[in-house]
Enzyme design. Structure first.
Site, PDB file in Angstrom:
ATOM      1  N   ARG A  30       0.867  -1.177  -0.032  1.00  0.00           N
ATOM      2  CA  ARG A  30      -0.182  -0.066   0.037  1.00  0.00           C
ATOM      3  C   ARG A  30       0.685   1.428  -0.130  1.00  0.00           C
ATOM      4  NH1 ARG A  30      -3.840  -2.494   4.331  1.00  0.00           N
ATOM      5  NH2 ARG A  30      -1.713  -2.447   5.209  1.00  0.00           N
TER       6      ARG A  30
ATOM      7  N   GLU B   7       4.646 -10.194  14.529  1.00  0.00           N
ATOM      8  CA  GLU B   7       3.863 -10.761  15.760  1.00  0.00           C
ATOM      9  C   GLU B   7       3.618 -12.122  15.316  1.00  0.00           C
ATOM     10  OE1 GLU B   7       1.813  -8.071  13.482  1.00  0.00           O
ATOM     11  OE2 GLU B   7       3.308  -6.891  14.523  1.00  0.00           O
TER      12      GLU B   7
END
Length: 183
Positions: free
Chosen positions: A67, A104
């Site tokens: 993006r 994560e």
């Protein structure tokens, strides 16, 4: 744009859609597709990024996959500057600098072509979201490894509750980190 323009922030915020429970239950996803589809908001964002690139003396604008490409490429064009993509591992031809970082849920690797910058070029790094800081931190390390000087970082949206800004401090080398919207 040294501090976020309140009218610009309000316009951008009004075009970012909250999507509950995406991509998994309990997550509130911030969808920028409505902002990109709105000519007024996307134009204002592009102009603000281009203006900041010029103010900081950037010679190129870097966008982070994927993006970040959508934001950085038109800003580079509007500023009359070149655009350099930082991509996921294995997506660029030729010799590349690579940087791995922790996520994560595992790890990832980003790359930039070794000849993307001439020594001492000043670059503005642009991305859509600052979350934990891992992706942007790895990208800043790549920019410096490739011989460019960091002019600054501008991010559309910062997830302030994740403290990514503090994690980026060691990678900035005194360059400004700016966000247009903080949630």
């Amino acid at each position: 744009m040294t501090s976020p323009d309140t009218a610009l922030s309000a316009l951008l915020t009004s075009r970012i859609k909250d999507v509950p429970d995406y991509p998994k239950p309990g997550v509130l996803f911030k969808d920028i597709a409505p902002l990109l589809a709105d000519a007024e908001a996307f134009g204002a964002l592009t102009r603000a990024l281009a203006d900041r690139a010029k103010e900081l003396g950037a010679t190129k604008v870097v966008g982070l996959e994927a993006r970040g490409f959508v934001l950085a490429a038109p800003a580079a064009f509007a500023a009359g500057l070149g655009f350099v993509p930082i991509r996921k591992k294995g997506k660029l031809p030729g010799d590349v600098f690579s940087r791995s970082y922790d996520l994560e849920y595992g790890s990832a690797t980003l790359e930039v072509q070794c000849d993307a910058f001439t020594p001492g070029e000043r670059v503005l790094v642009v991305d859509d979201v600052l979350a934990t800081g891992g992706t942007i931190g790895a990208s800043l390390d790549l920019v410096q490894e490739a011989g460019a000087e960091l002019a600054g970082v501008v991010v559309l949206m910062e997830l302030g509750f994740l403290d990514g800004r503090a994690r980026l401090a060691p990678h900035l080398d005194g360059a400004p980190l700016e966000t247009l919207v903080t949630v």
